[in-house]
Scaffold this motif. Structure first.
Motif, short mmCIF file in Angstrom:
data_model
loop_
_atom_site.label_atom_id
_atom_site.label_comp_id
_atom_site.label_asym_id
_atom_site.label_seq_id
_atom_site.Cartn_x
_atom_site.Cartn_y
_atom_site.Cartn_z
N PRO A 217 0.81 -1.21 0.00
CA PRO A 217 0.00 0.00 0.00
C PRO A 217 0.85 1.28 0.00
CG PRO A 217 -0.89 -1.58 1.56
CD PRO A 217 0.40 -2.14 1.04
N ARG B 16 2.22 1.95 -3.48
CA ARG B 16 1.16 2.44 -4.36
C ARG B 16 0.85 3.90 -4.07
NH1 ARG B 16 -1.41 -2.41 -2.95
NH2 ARG B 16 -3.08 -1.25 -1.94
N GLU B 17 0.84 4.27 -2.79
CA GLU B 17 0.56 5.66 -2.42
C GLU B 17 1.65 6.59 -2.93
OE1 GLU B 17 -0.10 8.39 1.58
OE2 GLU B 17 -0.56 6.25 1.66
N ARG C 238 1.24 6.88 -6.66
CA ARG C 238 0.09 7.71 -7.00
C ARG C 238 0.43 9.19 -6.83
NH1 ARG C 238 -3.20 8.77 -3.11
NH2 ARG C 238 -3.21 6.68 -2.25
N ASP D 201 2.18 -5.00 -11.74
CA ASP D 201 3.38 -5.64 -11.21
C ASP D 201 3.39 -7.10 -11.65
OD1 ASP D 201 5.47 -6.73 -9.68
OD2 ASP D 201 5.00 -5.47 -7.96
N VAL E 33 -4.75 8.86 -11.43
CA VAL E 33 -4.89 7.45 -11.05
C VAL E 33 -6.35 7.24 -10.66
CG1 VAL E 33 -4.18 5.65 -9.43
CG2 VAL E 33 -2.50 7.31 -10.26
N GLY F 155 -7.75 4.12 -10.03
CA GLY F 155 -7.96 2.96 -9.19
C GLY F 155 -6.65 2.32 -8.80
N GLU F 156 -6.67 1.58 -7.69
CA GLU F 156 -5.50 0.85 -7.21
C GLU F 156 -5.94 -0.54 -6.79
OE1 GLU F 156 -3.27 2.78 -4.11
OE2 GLU F 156 -3.85 4.76 -4.87
N ALA G 236 -4.64 -4.32 -4.92
CA ALA G 236 -3.64 -5.00 -4.09
C ALA G 236 -3.19 -6.32 -4.70
CB ALA G 236 -4.20 -5.24 -2.70
N ALA H 166 -7.09 -6.02 -9.83
CA ALA H 166 -6.70 -5.20 -10.98
C ALA H 166 -7.62 -5.48 -12.17
CB ALA H 166 -5.24 -5.47 -11.35
#
Length: 191
Positions: free
Chosen positions: A1, A4-5, A8, A43, A18, A20-21, A23, A28
């Motif tokens: 997380p 990703r932050e 972003r 990834d 961005v 959407g994200e 995990a 995805a």
């Protein structure tokens, strides 16, 4: 997380929105299906559904979403698998933010982007030093013939054919006849 932050925030600084994200790979694919983003950055080693599987599933959705594999230290083989699955590019996570921006803008403009650190390896022709006789044996293996049948067809002894098969397995980095034939076909050594 946390990664990703950070990503972003860096993308927001580059004026890239961005939407959407996820995990993991399944999330995805679900997000791509519901949000239809222009681009998905995936990834390779996501938990559950891998990045390669996610790329294939996103392609199967039939939408307009482009994909880029974003991974740390992917091999040329893994990158080629991603491209074969439909990815428009590959970028190593160790790349500078400017390189990520370049990859995103290139792909969004309709191009492809391969991290320069792996492009040379990816574009180099495979180095297989297969002799003409081994090529003949390989083609007969692809036709489904066993060692005895190959020996009869070529006029060589079964022991000589076994030696050629062993050499082919080594040269094609395979543990089975089927694997050797598959790799040879994939690399267009035989058709």
């Amino acid at each position: 997380p946390l990664m990703r932050e950070i990503l972003r925030m860096r993308l927001a600084q580059a004026e890239i929105l961005v939407v959407g994200e996820a995990a993991n790979g399944s999330e995805a694919v679900s997000l791509v299906e519901s949000l239809s983003p222009r681009l998905a950055l995936l990834d390779l080693n996501m938990p559950g559904t891998t990045g390669l599987e996610a790329i294939s599933q996103i392609e199967a959705l039939g939408g307009e979403t482009l994909t880029i594999m974003y991974a740390a230290g992917a091999s040329a083989h893994e990158v080629q698998l991603a491209l074969d699955a439909g990815a428009s590019g590959y970028l190593d996570k160790s790349s500078a933010m400017e390189m990520l921006e370049m990859a995103l803008t290139t792909v969004l403009a309709g191009g492809s982007f391969i991290d320069p650190n792996i492009a040379r390896e990816l574009l180099a022709p495979p180095k297989y030093s297969i002799t003409p006789r081994e090529l003949q044996v390989l083609q007969l293996m692809a036709d489904g013939l066993q060692n005895k049948e190959i020996a009869v067809r070529t006029g060589l002894s079964v022991e000589t054919i076994k030696a050629h098969v062993t050499s082919l397995l080594t040269k094609l980095d395979s543990h089975s006849r089927t694997g050797a034939v598959t790799r040879a076909m994939r690399n267009q050594i035989i058709v």
